[in-house]
Design an enzyme around this catalytic site. Structure first.
Site, PDB file in Angstrom:
ATOM      1  N   ARG A 186     -91.203 -22.933 -40.347  1.00  0.00           N
ATOM      2  CA  ARG A 186     -91.090 -24.273 -39.768  1.00  0.00           C
ATOM      3  C   ARG A 186     -91.701 -25.315 -40.699  1.00  0.00           C
ATOM      4  O   ARG A 186     -92.583 -25.028 -41.492  1.00  0.00           O
ATOM      5  CB  ARG A 186     -91.757 -24.338 -38.394  1.00  0.00           C
ATOM      6  N   ARG A 213     -90.320 -31.169 -35.479  1.00  0.00           N
ATOM      7  CA  ARG A 213     -90.640 -29.845 -36.008  1.00  0.00           C
ATOM      8  C   ARG A 213     -89.303 -29.137 -36.198  1.00  0.00           C
ATOM      9  O   ARG A 213     -88.567 -28.946 -35.225  1.00  0.00           O
ATOM     10  CB  ARG A 213     -91.514 -29.047 -35.029  1.00  0.00           C
ATOM     11  N   CYS A 226    -101.182 -33.991 -38.068  1.00  0.00           N
ATOM     12  CA  CYS A 226    -102.390 -33.218 -38.357  1.00  0.00           C
ATOM     13  C   CYS A 226    -102.553 -33.059 -39.865  1.00  0.00           C
ATOM     14  O   CYS A 226    -101.625 -32.600 -40.539  1.00  0.00           O
ATOM     15  CB  CYS A 226    -102.300 -31.846 -37.678  1.00  0.00           C
TER      16      CYS A 226
END
Length: 253
Positions: A10, A113, A161
């Site tokens: 991913r 994602r 993040c």
């Protein structure tokens, strides 16, 4: 060959002009979803599929996505504290192709994602599908909006993040390691560290460990190319499996 149950790779992507999830506005979040709904229409061939918005999702569809282990849910403490679950579930959803080997999560931790996965250990096939998917989605977003993915020349692809800066890529396999489990899970963790790998339980990042099946992935995202990171994962997993067979003999398993 190592006894690999499944392979998953991913990346995260953010689209220029929309906020990252801790600060994204309601309008921007819906804007990402609307843009992606149009972009999905441009996916053809193996990548063609269906988008399922979380808002107003019927129970049958929801249960199917849960059974396929595709659905992300609210309530993750880290995401909640960071303000990433505001206005839940508006603007969130899941796209997957008909074969269920190519997925896109919309507005979970990241705006996008992009995920390629399948049963078995064909890492090359999973990686090729991911690359094709990323390119097709990027082209489609550009065609619909003129916008690009957020890419910094120094820090790579921008994610919500910081641990995902760089490639934002996590390549993982689910593999049985009974020898290492018998030997010591702590020593397995230390060995993974040496091999630049990250072991997780098969229930995801904070789900803990069950039995002797592990999710093993590349530890780094930054400072290496995508191809290098996938190769590191393959080499590391093959090393762990070779050592596992020796440990199984040692413990007469």
């Amino acid at each position: 060959t190592a006894p690999v149950h499944s392979t998953r790779i991913r990346v995260g992507r953010s689209i220029d002009g929309f906020g990252l999830s801790p600060g994204i506005t309601k309008d921007q979040r819906v804007g990402v979803e609307q843009l992606m709904s149009k972009a999905f229409a441009n996916l053809t061939g193996d990548l063609a599929g269906t988008y399922y918005p979380l808002t107003g999702m019927n129970e049958q569809v929801r249960q199917q996505l849960v059974d396929d282990h595709f659905l992300f849910v609210s309530g993750d403490r880290n995401l909640t504290v960071a303000g990433m679950e505001r206005d839940w579930p508006e603007g969130r959803g899941i796209f997957h192709n008909d074969a269920k080997t190519f997925l896109i999560w919309i507005n979970e931790e990241d705006q996008l994602r992009i995920i390629s996965m399948e049963n078995g250990g064909n890492v090359k096939g999973v990686f090729e599908r991911l690359c094709e998917g990323i390119k097709t989605v990027g082209d489609s977003v550009r065609k619909e909006s003129g916008k690009e993915f957020c890419l910094d020349p120094k820090y790579g692809y921008v994610h919500s993040c910081p641990t995902n800066l760089g490639t934002g890529m996590r390549a993982s396999v689910h593999i049985d390691l009974p020898g290492w489990t018998k030997h010591s899970v702590d020593k397995l963790k230390a060995r993974c560290e040496e091999l630049h790998l990250q072991p997780r339980g098969t229930r995801g990042e904070s789900g803990g460990q069950t039995g002797h099946t592990y999710d093993i992935s590349n530890k780094h995202r930054l400072g290496y190319s995508e191809v290098q990171l996938v190769q590191k994962m393959i080499d590391g997993v093959n090393t762990l499996w070779k050592e596992d067979k020796d440990l199984q003999k040692q413990y007469k398993m």
